[in-house]
Scaffold this motif. Structure first.
Motif, mmCIF file in Angstrom:
data_model
loop_
_atom_site.group_PDB
_atom_site.id
_atom_site.type_symbol
_atom_site.label_atom_id
_atom_site.label_comp_id
_atom_site.label_asym_id
_atom_site.label_seq_id
_atom_site.Cartn_x
_atom_site.Cartn_y
_atom_site.Cartn_z
ATOM 1 N N ARG A 1 1.661 4.425 -12.427
ATOM 2 C CA ARG A 1 0.496 5.305 -12.250
ATOM 3 C C ARG A 1 -0.119 5.542 -13.631
ATOM 4 O O ARG A 1 0.578 5.875 -14.582
ATOM 5 C CB ARG A 1 0.949 6.631 -11.643
ATOM 6 C CG ARG A 1 -0.126 7.687 -11.600
ATOM 7 C CD ARG A 1 0.295 8.942 -10.895
ATOM 8 N NE ARG A 1 1.310 9.675 -11.666
ATOM 9 C CZ ARG A 1 1.890 10.787 -11.239
ATOM 10 N NH1 ARG A 1 1.616 11.281 -10.047
ATOM 11 N NH2 ARG A 1 2.770 11.411 -11.986
ATOM 12 N N GLU A 2 -1.422 5.378 -13.721
ATOM 13 C CA GLU A 2 -2.109 5.553 -14.999
ATOM 14 C C GLU A 2 -1.971 6.981 -15.517
ATOM 15 O O GLU A 2 -2.124 7.947 -14.771
ATOM 16 C CB GLU A 2 -3.592 5.214 -14.854
ATOM 17 C CG GLU A 2 -4.340 5.337 -16.173
ATOM 18 C CD GLU A 2 -5.786 4.916 -16.091
ATOM 19 O OE1 GLU A 2 -6.648 5.803 -15.981
ATOM 20 O OE2 GLU A 2 -6.035 3.693 -16.142
ATOM 21 N N LYS B 1 -6.041 9.870 -4.664
ATOM 22 C CA LYS B 1 -5.754 9.107 -5.890
ATOM 23 C C LYS B 1 -4.475 8.280 -5.764
ATOM 24 O O LYS B 1 -4.194 7.447 -6.623
ATOM 25 C CB LYS B 1 -5.645 10.054 -7.086
ATOM 26 C CG LYS B 1 -6.972 10.663 -7.477
ATOM 27 C CD LYS B 1 -6.826 11.543 -8.692
ATOM 28 C CE LYS B 1 -8.154 12.181 -9.052
ATOM 29 N NZ LYS B 1 -8.028 13.072 -10.189
ATOM 30 N N SER C 1 0.846 -1.194 0.000
ATOM 31 C CA SER C 1 0.000 0.000 0.000
ATOM 32 C C SER C 1 0.882 1.245 0.000
ATOM 33 O O SER C 1 2.070 1.192 0.340
ATOM 34 C CB SER C 1 -0.907 0.010 1.224
ATOM 35 O OG SER C 1 -0.141 0.274 2.392
ATOM 36 N N SER C 2 0.278 2.371 -0.330
ATOM 37 C CA SER C 2 1.014 3.637 -0.359
ATOM 38 C C SER C 2 1.515 4.044 1.022
ATOM 39 O O SER C 2 2.437 4.844 1.131
ATOM 40 C CB SER C 2 0.134 4.742 -0.939
ATOM 41 O OG SER C 2 -1.011 4.935 -0.125
ATOM 42 N N LYS D 1 -5.875 5.478 -20.660
ATOM 43 C CA LYS D 1 -6.270 4.066 -20.756
ATOM 44 C C LYS D 1 -5.218 3.184 -21.419
ATOM 45 O O LYS D 1 -5.181 1.975 -21.184
ATOM 46 C CB LYS D 1 -7.607 3.926 -21.501
ATOM 47 C CG LYS D 1 -8.759 4.557 -20.751
ATOM 48 C CD LYS D 1 -8.940 3.920 -19.389
ATOM 49 C CE LYS D 1 -10.051 4.586 -18.607
ATOM 50 N NZ LYS D 1 -9.980 4.302 -17.181
ATOM 51 N N THR E 1 0.798 4.068 -18.897
ATOM 52 C CA THR E 1 1.077 4.206 -17.475
ATOM 53 C C THR E 1 2.459 4.828 -17.324
ATOM 54 O O THR E 1 3.245 4.839 -18.282
ATOM 55 C CB THR E 1 0.974 2.840 -16.759
ATOM 56 O OG1 THR E 1 1.032 3.036 -15.356
ATOM 57 C CG2 THR E 1 2.058 1.889 -17.190
ATOM 58 N N ASN F 1 -4.054 5.930 -3.966
ATOM 59 C CA ASN F 1 -4.475 4.532 -3.844
ATOM 60 C C ASN F 1 -4.704 3.867 -5.195
ATOM 61 O O ASN F 1 -4.865 2.649 -5.265
ATOM 62 C CB ASN F 1 -5.723 4.433 -2.971
ATOM 63 C CG ASN F 1 -5.438 4.875 -1.548
ATOM 64 O OD1 ASN F 1 -4.387 4.574 -0.999
ATOM 65 N ND2 ASN F 1 -6.359 5.618 -0.966
ATOM 66 N N ASP F 2 -4.712 4.659 -6.274
ATOM 67 C CA ASP F 2 -4.830 4.104 -7.622
ATOM 68 C C ASP F 2 -3.474 3.710 -8.202
ATOM 69 O O ASP F 2 -3.402 3.142 -9.287
ATOM 70 C CB ASP F 2 -5.488 5.126 -8.557
ATOM 71 C CG ASP F 2 -6.916 5.462 -8.133
ATOM 72 O OD1 ASP F 2 -7.547 4.628 -7.451
ATOM 73 O OD2 ASP F 2 -7.383 6.557 -8.477
ATOM 74 N N ILE F 3 -2.406 4.031 -7.502
ATOM 75 C CA ILE F 3 -1.049 3.724 -7.949
ATOM 76 C C ILE F 3 -0.657 2.345 -7.446
ATOM 77 O O ILE F 3 -0.943 1.983 -6.307
ATOM 78 C CB ILE F 3 -0.051 4.791 -7.437
ATOM 79 C CG1 ILE F 3 -0.442 6.173 -7.958
ATOM 80 C CG2 ILE F 3 1.374 4.436 -7.829
ATOM 81 C CD1 ILE F 3 0.384 7.319 -7.371
ATOM 82 N N THR F 4 -0.001 1.569 -8.303
ATOM 83 C CA THR F 4 0.508 0.254 -7.907
ATOM 84 C C THR F 4 1.944 0.423 -7.426
ATOM 85 O O THR F 4 2.815 0.835 -8.195
ATOM 86 C CB THR F 4 0.471 -0.719 -9.103
ATOM 87 O OG1 THR F 4 -0.879 -0.853 -9.556
ATOM 88 C CG2 THR F 4 1.025 -2.076 -8.720
#
Length: 153
Positions: free
Chosen positions: A66-67, A44, A9-10, A70, A73, A46-49
């Motif tokens: 990080r996106e 946002k 997690s971040s 579409k 990344t 939390n949207d990062i892997t």
């Protein structure tokens, strides 16, 4: 020696320690306004892997994707501790992040670095990344050098 790469997690403690070391390293090379980190207070994030590489259970490297859109990344917060470089750890982190990007359906990975990080730029070129025009938040930063790699999905 056993290398294990784990998604975290971040807010993970080991990730935080490694990113602090990365920021210290970058501050030796760039002025503060030319360091493009991740805002860990932004929801946002939390949207990062994020991943951490462990060598014999010791955290030695990290990275994230990080996106952008579409199809694309961005490789972020890529770092291996100085004492553990040139052991293939960066390669394993990069391959894991590329694999995750493909799994998530992205066809391209982009990244930003700078000329003072010559070893990083050489590493990326060695692994199929090619220079592109500056993109996103890096467009106005003269010291930014951007690369991308097309992924075979």
């Amino acid at each position: 020696m056993t290398l294990k790469i784990v998604e975290v997690s971040s807010s993970h403690t080991d990730l935080s320690i490694l990113i602090k070391k990365l920021d210290e390293y970058l501050l030796e090379k760039y002025p503060t306004e030319e360091i493009f980190g991740v805002d860990f207070t932004d929801p946002k994030v939390n949207d990062i892997t994020f991943i951490v590489a462990y060598l014999n259970e010791m955290p030695v490297g990290c990275g994230a994707i990080r996106e952008i859109d579409k199809e694309s990344t961005e490789l972020k917060r890529f770092f291996v501790e100085q004492d553990f470089r040139n052991r293939g750890i960066a390669y394993e982190i990069l391959m894991e992040l590329e694999h995750r990007a493909k799994t998530l359906g992205y066809t391209c990975i982009k990244l930003e670095a700078g000329e003072p990080q010559a070893e990083a730029l050489s590493f990326y070129r060695k692994h199929g990344y090619y220079q592109i025009d500056r993109f996103g938040e890096y467009v106005a930063c003269e010291s930014s050098v951007c690369y991308e790699k097309k992924l075979n999905v």
